[in-house]
Write an enzyme that holds these catalytic residues in place. Structure first.
Site, mmCIF file in Angstrom:
data_model
loop_
_atom_site.group_PDB
_atom_site.id
_atom_site.type_symbol
_atom_site.label_atom_id
_atom_site.label_comp_id
_atom_site.label_asym_id
_atom_site.label_seq_id
_atom_site.Cartn_x
_atom_site.Cartn_y
_atom_site.Cartn_z
ATOM 1 N N ASP A 170 -105.070 -44.445 11.905
ATOM 2 C CA ASP A 170 -105.565 -45.995 12.224
ATOM 3 C C ASP A 170 -107.359 -45.453 11.833
ATOM 4 O O ASP A 170 -107.813 -45.000 12.698
ATOM 5 C CB ASP A 170 -105.266 -46.547 13.110
ATOM 6 N N HIS A 224 -96.908 -52.875 15.253
ATOM 7 C CA HIS A 224 -97.427 -53.690 16.468
ATOM 8 C C HIS A 224 -97.906 -54.396 17.010
ATOM 9 O O HIS A 224 -97.671 -54.934 17.957
ATOM 10 C CB HIS A 224 -98.303 -51.551 16.932
ATOM 11 N N ASP A 225 -98.395 -54.931 15.812
ATOM 12 C CA ASP A 225 -98.791 -56.544 15.761
ATOM 13 C C ASP A 225 -97.880 -58.178 15.833
ATOM 14 O O ASP A 225 -98.260 -58.990 16.289
ATOM 15 C CB ASP A 225 -100.160 -56.752 15.632
ATOM 16 N N ASP A 261 -107.657 -50.732 9.570
ATOM 17 C CA ASP A 261 -108.003 -52.289 10.888
ATOM 18 C C ASP A 261 -108.743 -52.861 10.485
ATOM 19 O O ASP A 261 -110.447 -52.447 10.454
ATOM 20 C CB ASP A 261 -108.110 -50.931 12.105
ATOM 21 N N GLU A 307 -105.687 -53.644 5.865
ATOM 22 C CA GLU A 307 -105.744 -54.927 7.179
ATOM 23 C C GLU A 307 -106.958 -55.779 6.307
ATOM 24 O O GLU A 307 -107.430 -55.807 7.259
ATOM 25 C CB GLU A 307 -104.994 -54.811 8.474
#
Length: 550
Positions: free
Chosen positions: A98, A327-328, A199, A254
């Site tokens: 990440d 994860h979100d 991210d 993302e």
């Protein structure tokens, strides 16, 4: 379009804090991940995407980084990471990290220096502004609640944080910031990592005028002035030129608020930016007056429209990243399927629907077991900053009833995805011998990896077959995509075509028997989630994929 190893791959996301704890402190760690690599090898995945493991005060579960080239002590150390990389590569599993470079922690040495004085060499590493009329520089609201500006009395100025106040935004317009980031990226790539999930990368370039935003709730909307800003593509091209193009790696961005046209710029094959992007239109369906906080079911026709748009829109231009959850996001089977009576059927159906589309599929840890939403009934069970802040803001300021907000959290809170991985029927689902950092889902005795490994009809073994199909069938990787039965509010159907081969996929998103036009001629079943054919009806949550001779 050119072939690439990441187009044929299946990616598995690990949220390290919740995956496997090796030392009994209640927090997942790198040694725990190493101990489960054979489980992932057996599943058949090609790439692990590792959520952040860097040094962090952990205000936002590791997305607030204080040292990009060190490991958070709770997870282990760099020697452990090197061992993970080596053991994964031995098993032909690649690792992508990440990359969190829109912001750092306020405990990062750069920010500690930056806030000391206006003349400090690191001052311009972050976005500092004078107040306006004794208030914040503008009306922007943070995505995590409250103002996006934090006053700092040391220099009588405000710094921007579009997330937590402990996550100050980096100033990408400063060339020195970009060069420091590229240097750090090279360091990881030289170490042997296989790429990056970037991210909130679409937010790195802000509108330099910093205008007020349209009021939504208590604050102004900053999205139009932070997403896809004036220099974002220029900076990503520079990053590609100086770093990414020098290595055989994969990148996925993302990109919140991304449009199809914007995605073609980020992920177009001739653009020299990123390999693919995550778009969020399908997971944002149903957003209402309180944004994501609602408990409305997903409208299937709207869902299909989103996938059709992205599948057909990127054809021949860019590559899709396919996912139900991360994860979100809440658990896929709870959000799009049925986590009660038809949990197993609907979990398999969702797997078929996603994995046979065109693009690279992502599995979020536990998705291959049909893990469900957390089932929390008390606010004290939640750990997610966004969820806790939203509860207080909506209940205490905007007047939402507490029980209503608890329903919303139960449906869409990020903590639904963050409960510990359910390995077996032992205490705490075999995740830890200690006290887990977040409560284990109470259904672990029924839903766990140990039971599914032994059961040939389990969701896990069904996913193994789906992954095997992607590896064996060129049509799944390279075939064109066409949506079928577009107006059906019950069946998600599409076909893939490559040369003289056709693949027809039918997925029933309801607990009802639904009629369809019948089996295509000269068809054989590639995969289905029922043991026998049902004829002209799709049974509850049935999925079936036919290979058809053209």
């Amino acid at each position: 379009m050119k072939n690439a190893w990441w187009k044929e791959a299946v990616i598995y996301q690990i949220y390290p804090r919740s995956f496997c704890d090796s030392n009994g402190d209640g927090i997942g760690d790198i040694e725990g991940i190493i101990s489960r690599l054979d489980y992932l090898k057996r599943l058949g995945i090609d790439i692990i995407w590792l959520s952040p493991i860097y040094e962090s005060p952990n205000d936002d579960n590791g997305y607030d980084i204080s040292d990009y080239q060190n490991i958070m002590r709770e997870f282990g150390n760099m020697k452990d990471f090197d061992q993970l990389l080596e053991q994964a590569h031995i098993r032909n599993i690649r690792i992508i990290m990440d990359l969190v470079v829109n912001h750092t922690s306020d405990e990062h040495p750069w920010f500690i220096e930056s806030r000391k004085s206006k003349e400090n060499p690191y001052r311009d590493f972050y976005i500092w502004k004078e107040g306006k009329d004794g208030r914040e520089p503008n009306n922007w609201g943070s995505w995590f609640g409250g103002s996006a500006w934090e006053y700092d009395d040391a220099t009588d100025m405000y710094y921007l944080h579009i997330f937590s106040k402990k996550q100050p935004d980096l100033n990408w317009d400063n060339d020195k910031v970009r060069q420091k980031i590229y240097e750090m990226m090279r360091w990881w790539l030289e170490k042997g990592v296989d790429g990056f999930r970037m991210d909130v990368i679409s937010l790195i370039s802000k509108n330099p005028a910093f205008p007020d935003g349209e009021i939504h709730g208590l604050y102004g909307d900053l999205a139009p002035y932070c997403a896809h800003g004036p220099h974002v593509h220029e900076y990503l091209k520079e990053m590609n030129r100086e770093v990414l193009s020098q290595y055989d790696i994969m990148t996925v961005g993302e990109t919140s608020c991304v449009t199809l046209e914007e995605a073609k710029k980020y992920a177009g094959e001739d653009r020299q930016e990123l390999n693919m992007v995550f778009q969020f239109e399908h997971v944002e369906l149903g957003s209402g007056i309180y944004g994501k906080w609602n408990d409305q079911p997903i409208d299937l026709i709207a869902l299909k429209k989103v996938f059709k748009k992205w599948e057909e829109g990127l054809e021949g231009i860019g590559w899709n990243a396919l996912f139900w959850s991360n994860h979100d996001q809440p658990r896929a089977v709870s959000r799009y399927g049925n986590d009660g009576e038809y949990r197993e059927y609907s979990a398999k159906m969702l797997g078929v629907c996603l994995h046979l589309m065109k693009g690279t599929p992502y599995i979020y840890q536990g998705e291959e077991l049909g893990m469900t939403n957390a089932g929390f009934t008390d606010l004290s069970d939640y750990r997610d900053l966004e969820s806790i802040n939203a509860y207080h803001e909506l209940v205490e300021v905007q007047g939402v009833a507490p029980e209503q907000m608890m329903r919303y959290l139960g449906k869409v809170s990020r903590d639904n995805a963050r409960t510990p991985m359910q390995w077996n029927t032992e205490t705490n689902a075999g995740f830890t011998t200690g006290t887990p950092w977040i409560r284990v889902n109470e259904n672990y005795k029924k839903i766990n990896a140990a039971a599914q490994l032994k059961d040939p009809d389990s969701i896990y073994n069904f996913y193994r077959r789906l992954i095997q199909i992607r590896h064996e069938e060129e049509i799944v990787v390279s075939g064109s995509f066409e949506m079928l039965m577009e107006e059906s509010g019950q069946i998600f159907a599409y076909q893939r075509v490559l040369d003289d081969k056709k693949l027809v996929v039918l997925c029933n998103f309801t607990p009802n028997h639904v009629a369809f036009d019948g089996v295509p001629k000269k068809a054989e079943i590639m995969i289905g989630n029922y043991k026998n054919e049902g004829g002209t009806y799709l049974r509850p949550y049935e999925a079936i994929a036919y290979k058809v001779e053209v």
